[in-house]
Design an enzyme around this catalytic site. Structure first.
Site, PDB file in Angstrom:
ATOM      1  N   GLY A  97       0.834  -1.207   0.000  1.00  0.00           N
ATOM      2  CA  GLY A  97       0.000   0.000   0.000  1.00  0.00           C
ATOM      3  C   GLY A  97       0.861   1.246   0.000  1.00  0.00           C
ATOM      4  O   GLY A  97       1.613   1.475   0.948  1.00  0.00           O
TER       5      GLY A  97
ATOM      6  N   GLY B  99      -1.496   7.721   0.379  1.00  0.00           N
ATOM      7  CA  GLY B  99      -1.049   8.824   1.233  1.00  0.00           C
ATOM      8  C   GLY B  99      -0.297   8.343   2.459  1.00  0.00           C
ATOM      9  O   GLY B  99       0.829   8.784   2.739  1.00  0.00           O
TER      10      GLY B  99
ATOM     11  N   VAL C 135      -7.285   3.584  15.484  1.00  0.00           N
ATOM     12  CA  VAL C 135      -8.186   4.471  16.232  1.00  0.00           C
ATOM     13  C   VAL C 135      -7.442   5.776  16.537  1.00  0.00           C
ATOM     14  O   VAL C 135      -6.373   5.748  17.155  1.00  0.00           O
ATOM     15  CB  VAL C 135      -8.643   3.837  17.563  1.00  0.00           C
TER      16      VAL C 135
ATOM     17  N   ASP D 261     -17.327   4.128   9.598  1.00  0.00           N
ATOM     18  CA  ASP D 261     -15.935   4.332  10.013  1.00  0.00           C
ATOM     19  C   ASP D 261     -15.841   4.434  11.541  1.00  0.00           C
ATOM     20  O   ASP D 261     -14.990   3.811  12.170  1.00  0.00           O
ATOM     21  CB  ASP D 261     -15.404   5.612   9.347  1.00  0.00           C
TER      22      ASP D 261
ATOM     23  N   LYS E 146     -14.176   1.773  14.497  1.00  0.00           N
ATOM     24  CA  LYS E 146     -13.258   2.157  15.580  1.00  0.00           C
ATOM     25  C   LYS E 146     -13.813   1.730  16.941  1.00  0.00           C
ATOM     26  O   LYS E 146     -13.082   1.249  17.804  1.00  0.00           O
ATOM     27  CB  LYS E 146     -13.000   3.669  15.537  1.00  0.00           C
TER      28      LYS E 146
END
Lengths: 385, 385
Positions: A13, A16, A168, A243, A247
């Site tokens: 990966g 960013g 997280v 999302d 978490k």
């Protein structure tokens, strides 16, 4: 560097976070070399969906140029399992850095760990999908319980370690703090916070703490957040609450609640039911203004109480209740007073009493997410060394 | 527990923190035993100024009864160096837990570390006295730089490790977070916060964020804080600012500023100059009301700006400036909005940008201080294992 013990790093990966991680890895490598540290960091794999460079002589790729190299590579991309098998032949310890958000990759973690390869990752999928996968991962790792900071029996077969701080609050020290609290015998009674940078930004704009009436309509603020790059390309991926639910699943499992999946508890979606069938994110954004009245009503009701609306997740450990949704807070409450796109995590424990231990700051962004991954890598290196 | 590796714990100081630590140690020992962990925690020394119990057969004292045993002990108390020399003959790794605030004990750290004994401690003296002692400690330790989380060359002689999380913010994860930030290559630009539970309580009462005019006079709030047990027995030991100055010295050195001592930078004392010669704490408290007008003036001036007065410490890393004193904050600022006797530490870094990484919560109290010590003990165990 003669005599320094090599540690082999395999990166999957290079978006960013992956790029930021490679930058931090190169810095770390240089610093260790300058300090004459007995550790020699060698990048031996860089892989993305359709390209791969594997350094078969174990000598270490040039980190600074590896992305250019990857772009121009015509090397065939073997199945991941084949590459993993090759990694197990490395003359030293290997750490897999999974900077993807891939379900498929997450599913291979148990087998990767069994083969003695350690894993550090910001990939939430591995820890927030089925409870079976989670159990399988931690029963395969050298740190076999989620209370990963407590020393534990190491099976003789030397499986890998796994750390996932950045799943997280990105680089915020949330999981490591939770691990320390649990390992030293504290009891977590409740966790509450704002776990999404997007939701934080959105609600701080929709109902600012210092001027609650000045925010724009909900749809206007969503569009603004998207244009500023604070949302996923399709804003529904933020607004559905998944999302945050992932978490909370991770945190709840760490404190001992056997959450089956991120769909196993109430999650408030901010997508109006009528728009659930929209075929595209653009279509959705265009129709969202028709439903602004509902959010406006919630804002007005909160304002009438002198409170602010925020999108929060909470885990009541004692009652074993997890939920994600809209809550009202006094303007002086740390959750209401949050700035920009910051996250805030309140850890209520027996020792800390009525005032929680609070961790707050940027909970998204490539550099801070990569920082959590690099810190985890250092944790693994210390354990392996 | 057959086959489990023993780790020998030597405790000096059995006041509030020492007692809480022993409780946590017993919990930890039991938990490791239940988990069949390959670690066998054995308490082999308990010492206070005039009493000592040393378990010479290395079998481990009964932690639950050890304080009663200590009270009734008539064992002679040898010089500390003699006891340390005996500890070096233990059949395994030894960790010294210094729960005192003794300068004398702090001065022995370099030699203790040299002898291969690790140290965990909330004793600020060792890290905030002369820069020479600090250098000597870290050049003697297995984690030789203050950036203790970065893997570093271990000298062949196997010196001990040293950790001191609880010296700043008690159990709050301040030093470990700072270490992670530095080890992953972030740059700390500024640290600012409320570092004293006493000062936090005092100013939150003197000028409450929600009702700034409702606080009592300064001297009345000092007396109230003392009566509630929030101050040192002699309130001047809090009001002189030295405790905060020590914590800032520790933090500043960790980020690379070679602070000579806690007296090497401006520290605002809240003891009126005229009262510096008071012979007792009681005499001081009795005369303090005569000087209330000065603090009242500061309060009024801040209120006129719509701000609150708080007692803060700050380190401007870029300008290399450290100071402790009174500052004004908007009511919505996290430092002003602090509750009760909480500490707050704002870490401004290059990666986190204009919104700092914030850690907040109880920064004093026996259980949370002991928790930081126990977490450090686990860090050492993981490194030694």
């Amino acid at each position: 560097m003669s005599g320094a013990k090599p540690i082999f790093i395999a990166v999957v990966g290079v978006g960013g976070v992956g790029k930021a991680f490679l930058g931090q890895l190169e810095q770390l490598r240089k610093r260790l070399q300058q300090q004459n540290a007995p550790i020699d960091i060698r990048l031996i794999l860089v892989r993305r969906s359709n390209k791969q460079i594997l350094q078969k002589e174990w000598e270490g790729l040039d980190i600074q140029n590896v992305l250019t190299q990857l772009d121009s590579s015509t090397e065939p991309v073997p199945p991941f399992e084949e590459t993993v098998d090759h990694l197990t032949t490395a003359p030293g310890n290997v750490v897999l850095v999974d900077n993807t958000s891939s379900d498929t990759l997450a599913a291979t973690y148990p087998s990767v760990l069994h083969k003695g390869i350690s894993i550090v990752t910001p990939n939430k999928k591995a820890f927030s999908s089925t409870h079976d996968l989670w159990t399988s991962i931690f029963s395969s790792a050298a740190n076999p319980t989620p209370l990963h900071s407590s020393p534990s029996p190491k099976p003789t077969a030397h499986p890998g370690y796994i750390f996932h701080e950045s799943t997280v609050g990105a680089g915020l020290p949330v999981l490591s703090t939770l691990a320390d609290l649990l390992a030293t015998g504290d009891q977590i009674t409740k966790i509450e916070g704002v776990f999404s940078g997007t939701m934080s930004f959105l609600f701080n704009a929709f109902m600012p703490s210092l001027s609650p009436t000045e925010g724009g309509t909900f749809s206007a603020e969503v569009t603004k957040a998207k244009n500023l790059g604070y949302t996923e390309p399709d804003t529904r991926d933020d607004l559905n609450g998944l999302d945050v639910a992932r978490k909370l699943t991770i945190l709840a499992r760490l404190v001992g609640l056997p959450i089956a999946s991120p769909n196993a508890f109430p999650v408030r979606s901010l997508i109006p039911q009528e728009l659930e069938s929209c075929t595209s994110g653009d279509d959705f954004l265009q129709k969202l203004p028709d439903y602004d009245a509902r959010m406006h009503e919630l804002k007005t009701a909160a304002a009438a109480e002198g409170k602010l609306v925020r999108f929060v997740g909470s885990i009541d450990v004692v009652a074993a209740e997890v939920k994600v949704g809209l809550e009202r807070f006094e303007p002086s409450h740390p959750i209401a007073a949050l700035k920009g796109s910051d996250n805030i995590i309140n850890l209520y424990t027996k020792r800390y009493g009525s005032n929680p231990l609070i961790i707050q700051g940027a909970g998204a962004g490539a550099e801070v997410t990569a920082m959590g991954v690099t810190a985890d890598l250092l944790r693994v290196i210390r354990l392996l060394h």
